[in-house]
Scaffold this motif. Structure first.
Motif, short mmCIF file in Angstrom:
data_model
loop_
_atom_site.label_atom_id
_atom_site.label_comp_id
_atom_site.label_asym_id
_atom_site.label_seq_id
_atom_site.Cartn_x
_atom_site.Cartn_y
_atom_site.Cartn_z
N GLY A 43 5.13 -1.89 14.23
CA GLY A 43 5.11 -0.67 13.44
C GLY A 43 5.27 0.58 14.27
O GLY A 43 5.75 1.61 13.77
N ARG A 44 4.89 0.53 15.53
CA ARG A 44 5.02 1.69 16.42
C ARG A 44 6.49 1.96 16.78
O ARG A 44 6.82 3.04 17.27
CB ARG A 44 4.25 1.45 17.72
CG ARG A 44 2.74 1.39 17.57
CD ARG A 44 2.16 2.79 17.47
NE ARG A 44 0.72 2.78 17.57
CZ ARG A 44 -0.11 2.68 16.53
NH1 ARG A 44 0.40 2.59 15.31
NH2 ARG A 44 -1.42 2.68 16.69
N LEU A 45 7.36 0.97 16.58
CA LEU A 45 8.76 1.12 16.97
C LEU A 45 9.55 1.98 16.00
O LEU A 45 10.66 2.39 16.31
CB LEU A 45 9.42 -0.25 17.09
CG LEU A 45 8.86 -1.18 18.16
CD1 LEU A 45 9.49 -2.56 18.05
CD2 LEU A 45 9.08 -0.60 19.56
N GLY A 46 8.98 2.21 14.81
CA GLY A 46 9.72 2.95 13.79
C GLY A 46 10.66 2.04 13.02
O GLY A 46 10.78 0.85 13.30
N ARG A 47 11.31 2.60 12.05
CA ARG A 47 12.19 1.81 11.19
C ARG A 47 13.64 2.15 11.46
O ARG A 47 13.96 3.14 12.08
CB ARG A 47 11.83 2.06 9.72
CG ARG A 47 10.36 1.73 9.42
CD ARG A 47 10.04 1.77 7.95
NE ARG A 47 8.64 1.43 7.70
CZ ARG A 47 8.13 1.25 6.49
NH1 ARG A 47 8.89 1.39 5.43
NH2 ARG A 47 6.86 0.93 6.35
N GLY A 48 14.52 1.31 10.97
CA GLY A 48 15.94 1.56 11.14
C GLY A 48 16.68 0.34 11.66
O GLY A 48 17.80 0.07 11.23
N LEU A 69 -0.40 -2.88 8.22
CA LEU A 69 -0.48 -2.71 9.67
C LEU A 69 0.69 -1.91 10.22
O LEU A 69 0.83 -1.78 11.43
CB LEU A 69 -0.54 -4.08 10.35
CG LEU A 69 -1.81 -4.88 10.03
CD1 LEU A 69 -1.66 -6.32 10.52
CD2 LEU A 69 -3.04 -4.24 10.65
N GLY A 70 1.52 -1.37 9.33
CA GLY A 70 2.58 -0.47 9.75
C GLY A 70 3.95 -1.09 9.91
O GLY A 70 4.91 -0.39 10.25
N THR A 71 4.08 -2.41 9.68
CA THR A 71 5.38 -3.07 9.80
C THR A 71 6.03 -3.22 8.44
O THR A 71 5.41 -3.66 7.47
CB THR A 71 5.21 -4.47 10.43
OG1 THR A 71 4.83 -4.32 11.79
CG2 THR A 71 6.50 -5.26 10.38
N ASP A 72 7.31 -2.85 8.35
CA ASP A 72 8.07 -2.99 7.12
C ASP A 72 8.54 -4.45 7.01
O ASP A 72 9.40 -4.88 7.78
CB ASP A 72 9.26 -2.05 7.13
CG ASP A 72 10.12 -2.17 5.88
OD1 ASP A 72 9.68 -2.83 4.92
OD2 ASP A 72 11.23 -1.61 5.87
N PRO A 73 8.00 -5.22 6.07
CA PRO A 73 8.41 -6.63 5.99
C PRO A 73 9.89 -6.80 5.65
O PRO A 73 10.48 -7.82 5.98
CB PRO A 73 7.51 -7.21 4.90
CG PRO A 73 7.03 -6.04 4.12
CD PRO A 73 6.97 -4.89 5.07
N TRP A 181 -9.19 -1.12 13.09
CA TRP A 181 -7.93 -0.68 12.46
C TRP A 181 -8.24 0.05 11.17
O TRP A 181 -8.97 -0.44 10.31
CB TRP A 181 -7.02 -1.87 12.18
CG TRP A 181 -5.77 -1.47 11.47
CD1 TRP A 181 -5.46 -1.68 10.15
CD2 TRP A 181 -4.66 -0.77 12.03
NE1 TRP A 181 -4.23 -1.15 9.87
CE2 TRP A 181 -3.70 -0.59 11.00
CE3 TRP A 181 -4.38 -0.27 13.31
CZ2 TRP A 181 -2.48 0.06 11.21
CZ3 TRP A 181 -3.16 0.38 13.52
CH2 TRP A 181 -2.24 0.53 12.48
N ASN A 182 -7.67 1.23 11.02
CA ASN A 182 -7.79 2.04 9.81
C ASN A 182 -6.43 2.06 9.13
O ASN A 182 -5.50 2.72 9.61
CB ASN A 182 -8.24 3.47 10.18
CG ASN A 182 -8.52 4.32 8.95
OD1 ASN A 182 -7.91 4.14 7.91
ND2 ASN A 182 -9.45 5.26 9.09
N ASP A 183 -6.30 1.33 8.01
CA ASP A 183 -4.98 1.25 7.38
C ASP A 183 -4.61 2.53 6.65
O ASP A 183 -3.43 2.75 6.37
CB ASP A 183 -4.88 0.04 6.45
CG ASP A 183 -5.94 0.02 5.37
OD1 ASP A 183 -6.67 1.00 5.22
OD2 ASP A 183 -6.04 -1.01 4.67
N GLU A 184 -5.57 3.39 6.36
CA GLU A 184 -5.24 4.67 5.75
C GLU A 184 -4.60 5.61 6.77
O GLU A 184 -3.63 6.29 6.48
CB GLU A 184 -6.49 5.31 5.15
CG GLU A 184 -7.08 4.52 3.97
CD GLU A 184 -8.34 5.17 3.43
OE1 GLU A 184 -8.77 6.21 3.98
OE2 GLU A 184 -8.88 4.63 2.44
N ALA A 185 -5.18 5.63 7.97
CA ALA A 185 -4.62 6.46 9.04
C ALA A 185 -3.50 5.74 9.79
O ALA A 185 -2.79 6.36 10.57
CB ALA A 185 -5.72 6.86 10.02
N VAL A 186 -3.35 4.43 9.54
CA VAL A 186 -2.39 3.58 10.26
C VAL A 186 -2.59 3.78 11.77
O VAL A 186 -1.67 4.10 12.52
CB VAL A 186 -0.93 3.87 9.85
CG1 VAL A 186 0.00 2.75 10.30
CG2 VAL A 186 -0.82 4.07 8.35
#
Length: 204
Positions: A43-48, A69-73, A181-186
């Motif tokens: 998720g830290r890598l960003g999307r695209g 957890l911030g990852t786009d499935p 881990w705080n999923d609201e704050a990611v």
């Protein structure tokens, strides 16, 4: 790539996780914390660009959990190999394609030669490679930049709490932290008993 906890990023010689490069994560049997940690890093890598997740077994990934957890499935390309050699080949080809934001090898344990090939391919692609080592197996010699052991621990707040045991770090020293881990704050933060100093962060 910052992990997002100053105590961890400040300890790592690169100010965060070194990219590109090979990183190994060791999980515990019947514990999803290691998969969760990889999902946070992805998720830290960003999307695209897509992420190749290649496994020797059915990975059992849960889309909503990955999203928390911030990852786009939707950005995951799932592949399976009948043999570890198949998975390692898929990872190398994914890196050499130049199209992947990262690759993940699930359930394989590359030897020294295979890990060197992955490290070189990751450097050429300028993308990270993550290896989720099989739980309970002997850890092989490797050129990986870091090796982490990740395990869950009880959480009175109901949020995921993981112990991150940095077992190997090129140019650095081992250490241990427990994070929440705080999923609201990611985002991660140090777990309360670490933040107040009651649990040592240095490795044994």
């Amino acid at each position: 790539m910052p992990i997002g906890v100053p105590a961890i990023d400040g300890h790592l010689p690169w100010g965060g996780l070194a990219l590109p490069g090979l990183h190994e994560i060791v999980g515990m049997p019947a514990d999803g914390a290691a998969v969760g940690f990889i999902a946070v890093l992805l998720g830290r890598l960003g999307r695209g660009r897509a992420v190749l997740w290649s496994s020797i077994r059915r990975p059992g990934l849960y889309g909503y959990g990955l999203a928390d957890l911030g990852t786009d499935p939707a950005g995951l390309l799932l592949a399976r190999g009948r043999r570890p050699e198949d998975v390692l080949w898929q990872l190398e080809e994914g890196l050499r394609s130049g199209a992947m934001a990262a690759v993940v090898g699930d359930g394989v344990a590359p030897d020294l030669t295979a890990s060197r090939r992955l490290q070189l391919a990751a450097e050429a692609a300028r993308s990270p490679a993550f290896i989720l080592l099989p739980a309970g197996t002997a850890v092989p010699q490797s050129v990986a930049l870091t090796r982490w052991r990740v395990m869950s621990r009880p959480s009175p707040q109901g949020r995921p709490v993981w112990c991150l045991d940095l077992q190997r770090c090129r140019g650095g020293t081992p250490a241990r932290w427990c994070v929440e881990w705080n999923d609201e704050a990611v985002a991660f933060s140090l777990a309360a008993d670490v933040a107040d100093g009651s649990l040592a962060t240095a490795a044994e």
